[in-house]
Each structure stands twice: as C-alpha cells, then as structure tokens.
Design a protein around this motif. Structure first.
Motif, PDB file in Angstrom:
ATOM      1  N   GLY A  88       0.811  -1.207   0.000  1.00 52.37           N
ATOM      2  CA  GLY A  88       0.000   0.000   0.000  1.00 52.37           C
ATOM      3  C   GLY A  88       0.845   1.258   0.000  1.00 52.37           C
ATOM      4  N   ASP A  91       0.493   5.793   5.535  1.00 56.45           N
ATOM      5  CA  ASP A  91      -0.591   5.870   6.506  1.00 56.45           C
ATOM      6  C   ASP A  91      -0.921   7.340   6.760  1.00 56.45           C
ATOM      7  N   ARG A 106       6.377  -1.780   7.315  1.00 56.07           N
ATOM      8  CA  ARG A 106       5.274  -2.612   6.825  1.00 56.07           C
ATOM      9  C   ARG A 106       5.735  -3.493   5.672  1.00 56.07           C
ATOM     10  N   LYS A 206      -5.403  -0.902  12.574  1.00 54.71           N
ATOM     11  CA  LYS A 206      -4.387  -0.738  11.540  1.00 54.71           C
ATOM     12  C   LYS A 206      -3.351  -1.857  11.614  1.00 54.71           C
ATOM     13  N   ARG A 209      -4.884  -4.937  10.070  1.00 54.33           N
ATOM     14  CA  ARG A 209      -5.122  -4.825   8.624  1.00 54.33           C
ATOM     15  C   ARG A 209      -3.829  -4.783   7.822  1.00 54.33           C
ATOM     16  N   GLU A 210      -2.833  -4.062   8.317  1.00 52.20           N
ATOM     17  CA  GLU A 210      -1.591  -3.883   7.564  1.00 52.20           C
ATOM     18  C   GLU A 210      -0.807  -5.182   7.403  1.00 52.20           C
ATOM     19  N   TYR A 213      -3.311  -6.940   4.300  1.00 48.59           N
ATOM     20  CA  TYR A 213      -3.796  -6.337   3.067  1.00 48.59           C
ATOM     21  C   TYR A 213      -2.977  -5.102   2.686  1.00 48.59           C
ATOM     22  N   CYS A 215      -2.762  -1.298   2.070  1.00 52.27           N
ATOM     23  CA  CYS A 215      -3.570  -0.262   2.730  1.00 52.27           C
ATOM     24  C   CYS A 215      -3.296   1.125   2.163  1.00 52.27           C
ATOM     25  N   TYR A 216      -4.267   1.997   2.319  1.00 56.62           N
ATOM     26  CA  TYR A 216      -4.157   3.428   2.023  1.00 56.62           C
ATOM     27  C   TYR A 216      -3.934   3.696   0.534  1.00 56.62           C
ATOM     28  N   GLU A 218      -6.135   4.861  -1.383  1.00 61.14           N
ATOM     29  CA  GLU A 218      -7.195   5.781  -1.814  1.00 61.14           C
ATOM     30  C   GLU A 218      -6.645   7.044  -2.467  1.00 61.14           C
ATOM     31  N   SER A 223      -5.546   3.937  -6.810  1.00 61.98           N
ATOM     32  CA  SER A 223      -6.524   2.899  -6.470  1.00 61.98           C
ATOM     33  C   SER A 223      -6.786   1.983  -7.656  1.00 61.98           C
TER      34      SER A 223
END
Length: 223
Positions: A88, A91, A106, A206, A209-210, A213, A215-216, A218, A223
C-alpha cells in the motif's frame, strides 16, 4: 501505467542522473521495494546530513551498491509498483514525520527489502540539523508521530510498545536533565502526547489490517 514511484521533499537538491542507480537496483531485484539515496548536508556538501549520519553511517560501511535497513528515513523514496500492490501507501495518520519509516517497516513484514542506494546522492536541509530553526509545531508533530510509530510496531503487543515508549522518554530526559528535572520533563512530554492514546482502537485495527492487506490506496491515481 507506472512501474515505480518517486517521492522527493521540497527541501532537497539533486544532481543530473541521481535517480539512475535506484532504477538499476530496483530492476535487478523487485524485492527491493523501497530505496533511498545517500543523504548529504544541504550546506556542507561533503558531510552526511545529521539524521542520516546517526542512523546509517555504520550500516553502509562495506556496501558498494545496497545497504539493507528494515526502517528507512528519507527525503526521497523510490518505491516499486509491486511493493505498492502488496503493501500500500503512506498511513494518513502521520503528518510530516515518520510516514516513510512506517511504510518501510510494513514492507519488511511482507517480505520486501528497504535500504540505501549507496551510489546515489541527494542533498537535504533537515530541521534536526538546525534545531533552533525548528518550530514548536514541528517538534510537537515529531513527538506525536514518534509515539504513533512506537505503538504501531507489529513485532510486540501494543501494551509492550506503550511501556517501552514511556521508559524511553523517561530515560532520555533523565540522561539530559538529571533525575528530578528529567522526570518532570518526561512527565510534561507524555502529558502533551496523551491525546495519542485516543488512537489506540484505530491503531489496533491498523496493525491487524496492515499485516494482511495493502492499505491506504485511496490516493488519487493509485486505487
């Protein structure tokens, strides 16, 4: 379609061809997900930038192309598309400081390497090398984000991270100011940072999830 992304701070200066070595390293090994250049002082060009010197001077010794580091600090970052797809982007809980340390850590969890492209050079003006010119707001943001970064460390349970951070602040202030004055200084810092504790439910989510998957993503165009 992009294959790699370059982020660079506005307080840096570069020379022609500076990016080519990071491109070469990334092409050789897709697992080199995040690369940063060697960082020299903006004004004293023959000296390392102070924060880079403190964190990496020993790590780069003996390395001719790439020096690996689980956590990187950088005013310029070269990130592969593969890394972004698996890990991703930054953050958004951070602002100004520590987002690059967070994303590289991460990536390490997902099997990527981060580190320094030893043949690549950049010149950086860093607030920490000019402490008297660092605003109170910048210092507060730095401490806030350091606290968040400590709490998000996925290698320990959250309560251990909290305890370790408190002990570190108390130790640092006592070492600088002595027992009584240092303890009071630590108390004031921790009191100012106490609003970060309100983020604990979010940070817990977080951390979960991190690990699993990307992340971030968006950000516009990502995306």
């Amino acid at each position: 379609e992009f294959r790699r992304v370059l982020f660079r701070s506005q307080d840096t200066r570069v020379e022609p061809g500076w990016i080519s070595e990071m491109v070469n390293l990334s092409q050789k090994d897709e697992k080199k997900g995040v690369l940063i250049p060697m960082q020299y002082d903006y004004e004293e060009e023959d000296k390392f930038e102070p924060v880079f010197k403190r964190n990496y001077e020993e790590k780069i010794k003996g390395h001719e192309e790439f020096a690996e580091s689980e956590v990187i600090i950088g005013p310029a970052m070269f990130i592969s598309k593969t890394f972004i797809e698996k890990v991703g982007l930054f953050d958004p809980l951070y602002f100004v400081y520590f987002e690059e340390r967070d994303i590289s850590r991460r990536g390490y969890l997902h099997g990527f390497k981060s580190g320094i492209a030893v043949k690549c050079k950049i010149y950086h003006w860093h607030h920490y090398g000019h402490g008297k010119q660092m605003s109170a707001k910048s210092k507060a943001l730095f401490r806030r984000n350091a606290f968040i970064f400590a709490l998000k460390d996925p290698q320990l349970i959250l309560i251990r991270n909290l305890s370790r951070y408190f002990k570190m602040i108390i130790y640092q202030r006592i070492r600088v100011h002595g027992s009584m004055k240092g303890a009071m200084s630590a108390f004031k810092i921790l009191l100012k940072q106490s609003p970060v504790l309100l983020y604990i439910p979010l940070i817990t989510f977080k951390r979960f999830r991190e690990r699993r998957y990307p992340c971030y993503l968006e950000m516009k165009g990502m995306s």
